[in-house]
Design an enzyme around this catalytic site. Sequence first.
Site, PDB file in Angstrom:
ATOM      1  CB  CYS A  52      -5.443 -25.927   8.030  1.00 50.56           C
ATOM      2  SG  CYS A  52      -6.525 -25.616   9.536  1.00 50.56           S
ATOM      3  CB  CYS A 104     -10.417 -26.839   6.949  1.00 53.18           C
ATOM      4  SG  CYS A 104      -8.903 -26.095   6.730  1.00 53.18           S
ATOM      5  CG  ASP A 143      -5.928  -5.494   1.436  1.00 58.97           C
ATOM      6  OD1 ASP A 143      -6.698  -4.785   0.829  1.00 58.97           O
ATOM      7  OD2 ASP A 143      -5.793  -5.022   2.726  1.00 58.97           O
ATOM      8  CB  CYS A 195      -9.147 -28.560  10.164  1.00 61.13           C
ATOM      9  SG  CYS A 195      -9.901 -26.989  10.244  1.00 61.13           S
ATOM     10  CG  ASP A 229      -0.240   0.176   2.611  1.00 61.84           C
ATOM     11  OD1 ASP A 229       1.039   0.382   2.623  1.00 61.84           O
ATOM     12  OD2 ASP A 229      -1.103   0.028   3.500  1.00 61.84           O
ATOM     13  CG  HIS A 248      -9.126 -22.667  10.153  1.00 57.81           C
ATOM     14  ND1 HIS A 248      -9.583 -23.840   9.524  1.00 57.81           N
ATOM     15  CD2 HIS A 248     -10.195 -21.973  10.426  1.00 57.81           C
ATOM     16  CE1 HIS A 248     -11.053 -23.482   9.018  1.00 57.81           C
ATOM     17  NE2 HIS A 248     -11.296 -22.605   9.778  1.00 57.81           N
TER      18      HIS A 248
END
Length: 371
Positions: A305, A303, A265, A308, A91, A334
């Site tokens: 990840c 999920c 974002d 999980c 940014d 996650h």
Amino acid sequence: MTLSWTHHASDGAARLGTLHTAHGDVPTPVFMPVGTAGTVKAMTADSVRSTGAKLILGNTYHLMLRPGAERVASLGGLHKMMDWAGPILTDSGGFQVMSLTGLRKLDADGVTFQSHIDGSKHRLTPQRSIEIQHLLDATITMAFDECTKFPATEAETRASMELSMRWAGRSRDAFVAREGYGQFGIVQGGVFRDLRENSIAALSNIGFEGYAIGGLAVGEGQEAMFSVLDYTATALPADRPRYLMGVGTPDDLLGSVARGVDMFDCVMPTRAGRTARAYTSHGVHNMRNARFADDAGPLDPGCACPLCTRHSRAYLHHLFRCEEMLGPMLLTWHNIQYYQDLMAGIRQAIGEGRLAAHSAAVRAAWSGEPK
Ligand SMILES: [Zn+2]
């Protein structure tokens, strides 16, 4: 050739595409995890990569104060420092500086402000912001603009937008074109259609590799944001990527993609990860809630990840109750995985021409209780 974007398919106003950059290709629509101070908080670069994230965001304001843009350059740039070989968007610092109420002074050429860290004086102009982003080695540089306060009258919004358009021209003049790098202009104009249209015309006239929509998600509410997107997103040049800054919730992403936005974002998934808020396919949950204390099931069964696949909801609940740092680490991972999976599902649905049905099914599942 500077950064480019290829359009593969459309579903209504939603678009499937690929961003081609010096640091690799990025499928769009895309969500960028936020790496404010040279790190996606609580995540290693490997863990960010493992979620499928291809593009991340860095922050000019924070990095110019610590460790300093020249120091980042002398250390080989932000990619090397962070161990992130993929593209990075930075940014312009404008948003953070403008929010330093009482610590900043705006003039026609830029902003003089005091550091929130030690009170030291600094100055940002369009030229200096672009130079800093160049020193950081940002793949995508953002034009320096004034984020218009909200609420604001039409006259205030017009004056602010016109200042941002003058700064957009100076930002473009300061940009050094390089192979696979690009610069995005930022549309302002608040909730006023004619001002948004004037801003789009001014930016298109200057010409950027992509266009961002700024000044939204600042308190106007989702309905007002969507109505601005209805006349703003598709009015932008069709052959360039469109980036909605600072947005948003999973529901915001579904609604904004359907209105023609390609890039997003937001600090939401990472910040929520540190405060025990879990984004899942069955809605948002506060993992401190006592109902999870004996829950042996995975947070989100679909999920992939580490949280999980290897741990229970009860363990995550326990980690947050004890304020163990592994809790924020696992839940941030996650939440980023959830956002990346959400975008992958959106891209697949656009390619198959069924985004509306897909979005309806995703939304319906959010209201379900955890299974
Ligand atoms: Zn997970």
